[in-house]
Design a protein around this motif. Structure first.
Motif, PDB file in Angstrom:
ATOM      1  N   PRO A 175      54.370  79.579   6.814  1.00  0.00           N
ATOM      2  CA  PRO A 175      55.747  79.597   6.290  1.00  0.00           C
ATOM      3  C   PRO A 175      56.592  80.724   6.889  1.00  0.00           C
ATOM      4  O   PRO A 175      56.095  81.844   7.058  1.00  0.00           O
ATOM      5  N   ASP A 193      56.454  66.264  11.646  1.00  0.00           N
ATOM      6  CA  ASP A 193      55.813  65.485  10.583  1.00  0.00           C
ATOM      7  C   ASP A 193      55.076  66.398   9.607  1.00  0.00           C
ATOM      8  O   ASP A 193      54.719  65.985   8.508  1.00  0.00           O
ATOM      9  N   GLU A 194      54.812  67.606  10.042  1.00  0.00           N
ATOM     10  CA  GLU A 194      54.100  68.535   9.161  1.00  0.00           C
ATOM     11  C   GLU A 194      55.066  69.527   8.492  1.00  0.00           C
ATOM     12  O   GLU A 194      54.938  69.848   7.323  1.00  0.00           O
ATOM     13  N   TYR A 195      55.998  69.990   9.291  1.00  0.00           N
ATOM     14  CA  TYR A 195      56.903  71.035   8.775  1.00  0.00           C
ATOM     15  C   TYR A 195      58.349  70.583   8.741  1.00  0.00           C
ATOM     16  O   TYR A 195      58.791  69.780   9.561  1.00  0.00           O
ATOM     17  N   GLN A 196      59.077  71.147   7.802  1.00  0.00           N
ATOM     18  CA  GLN A 196      60.521  70.951   7.768  1.00  0.00           C
ATOM     19  C   GLN A 196      61.133  72.256   7.267  1.00  0.00           C
ATOM     20  O   GLN A 196      60.424  73.161   6.833  1.00  0.00           O
ATOM     21  N   ASP A 255      58.801  75.462   5.991  1.00  0.00           N
ATOM     22  CA  ASP A 255      57.576  75.313   5.194  1.00  0.00           C
ATOM     23  C   ASP A 255      57.324  73.816   5.036  1.00  0.00           C
ATOM     24  O   ASP A 255      58.136  73.001   5.465  1.00  0.00           O
ATOM     25  N   LYS A 256      56.205  73.466   4.375  1.00  0.00           N
ATOM     26  CA  LYS A 256      55.920  72.030   4.273  1.00  0.00           C
ATOM     27  C   LYS A 256      56.906  71.316   3.358  1.00  0.00           C
ATOM     28  O   LYS A 256      57.274  70.177   3.620  1.00  0.00           O
ATOM     29  N   GLY A 257      57.342  71.991   2.289  1.00  0.00           N
ATOM     30  CA  GLY A 257      58.215  71.283   1.333  1.00  0.00           C
ATOM     31  C   GLY A 257      59.611  71.862   1.205  1.00  0.00           C
ATOM     32  O   GLY A 257      60.308  71.562   0.231  1.00  0.00           O
ATOM     33  N   ASP A 302      55.350  70.728  14.537  1.00  0.00           N
ATOM     34  CA  ASP A 302      55.266  69.280  14.352  1.00  0.00           C
ATOM     35  C   ASP A 302      56.202  68.878  13.202  1.00  0.00           C
ATOM     36  O   ASP A 302      55.964  69.252  12.039  1.00  0.00           O
TER      37      ASP A 302
END
Ligand code: DAH
Length: 366
Positions: free
Chosen positions: A196, A312-315, A227-229, A310
């Protein structure tokens, strides 16, 4: 000692009374007392002589000498009280404090912190409290970090959105730029560390532009969360909390408007609620007017890819805010050009005391 040997008590009393009256201070008065009533003083000697007298002689000499002693003691205490009062009056006169004089400042207090430095310290304190650290990058950037990695395609008109200062073209045809925004620090941060990520990047930025609210060199603060979410709800909360803390108001309404930046999707601009109904004055957290303070959005998947992440993994989300603008608004400084003219009179008027650094606990602009 016979009565005949007694000195002229009246003359002695006149002499001692005159000495008491003439004593200029308490030390002088004490000397007179010792000379008369001390162990070997003139009056003490007379008192000692009483013992050697006949009862008859003592009858007249006793009251006379004792009376003299008592009157001298009285005169001494009266004079002592006068001298004390005079000494106090003199101290009050000479040690008087003139409370109307201006306060003398020490040299350390005379220097002033520039409002931009102060505002950077204030916003850093606010974001640090939310868990952000500070990232930095160079003022002279290459095309990749300032444009390409941020999804400005080669030859795309979006590059013309910024009036860029270019350095002379190098032999290989590339040319460096004075960074046009703090967004390249996003790229450098994503390339350098794993999520993160929670950073702010305050710093100087440059565009060929000059009027009352634009200078060729200005300041932005970039924010980046990966982070992921991480989502727009987080962004909204962060910006709201920031505005409340920075403008020191309990509530402030914000408005998110759709916009376009190559490096975010969706992109938005944020306006904050203010009241401009009083001429020359602007208040935050009240009123029906809106003021744009920043651009923001969800980091574009192409930017994540360009920075080795990636999508698809991180936003994540990011924003870029004009520091000079919020400083002008908060501290009522009307002309941005004066900020960078290095006029000490301007600085001593708008600057901040060097030892009052902003903290959330101690008050940002107290
Ligand atoms: N870099 C933009 C500018 O200078 C501001 C900005 C907009 C920064 C959106 C961002 C963002 O990080 O997500 O105009």
């Amino acid at each position: 000692m016979s009565v005949a040997a007694l000195p002229d008590l009246d003359a002695l009393e006149r002499e001692l009374s005159a000495a008491i009256a003439d004593a200029a201070d308490e030390a002088g008065l004490e000397a007179v007392r010792i000379a008369a009533l001390g162990k070997k003083g003139s009056v003490s000697e007379l008192l000692k002589g009483l013992g050697a007298m006949s009862a008859d002689e003592r009858k007249t000499a006793g009251p006379a000498i004792n009376g003299l002693r008592d009157r001298l003691n009285e005169a001494l205490s009266a004079r002592r009280a006068d001298l004390k009062a005079a000494a106090l009056a003199q101290r009050l006169e000479t040690e008087r404090v003139d409370v109307t004089l201006p306060v003398r400042e020490t040299p350390a207090e005379l220097g002033r912190v520039h409002p931009i430095s102060q505002v950077i310290d204030e916003l850093t304190a606010i974001f640090a409290d939310m868990g952000f650290s500070v990232a930095e990058g160079p003022d002279i950037e290459d095309d990749f970090h300032n444009f390409t990695a941020l999804n400005f395609p080669e030859g795309h008109p979006a590059r013309e959105m910024h009036d860029t200062f270019y350095l002379p073209t190098k032999e290989d045809g590339s040319r460096l730029v004075l960074r046009t925004h703090t967004s390249p620090v996003q790229v450098r941060t994503m390339l350098a560390k794993k999520p993160p990520i929670r950073v702010i990047c305050p710093g100087r930025t440059y565009r060929s532009d000059s009027d009352q609210t634009h200078t060729p060199m200005f300041h932005q603060v970039e924010g980046l969360v990966i982070d992921k979410g991480a989502n727009l709800g987080h962004l909204k909360w962060i910006l709201e909390e920031f505005c409340k803390a920075f403008f020191e108001v309990d509530n402030v309404k914000m408005r998110f408007r759709p916009s376009f930046f190559p490096f975010t999707e969706p992109s938005m601009e944020v306006d904050i609620q203010c009241d401009r109904s009083r001429p020359g004055e602007i208040r935050f957290g009240e009123g029906n007017d809106w003021l744009e303070i920043l651009g923001c959005g969800m980091v574009h998947p192409n930017v994540l890819k360009n920075c080795g992440l990636d999508p698809d993994e991180y936003q994540g989300f990011a924003w870029g805010m004009g520091i000079d603008r919020i400083a002008m608004l908060k501290y009522g400084m009307p002309d941005l050009r004066a900020f960078f003219e290095a006029d000490v009179r301007w600085l001593s008027h708008y600057g901040f005391r060097p030892l009052d650094f902003p903290t959330l606990a101690g008050g940002l602009s107290a």
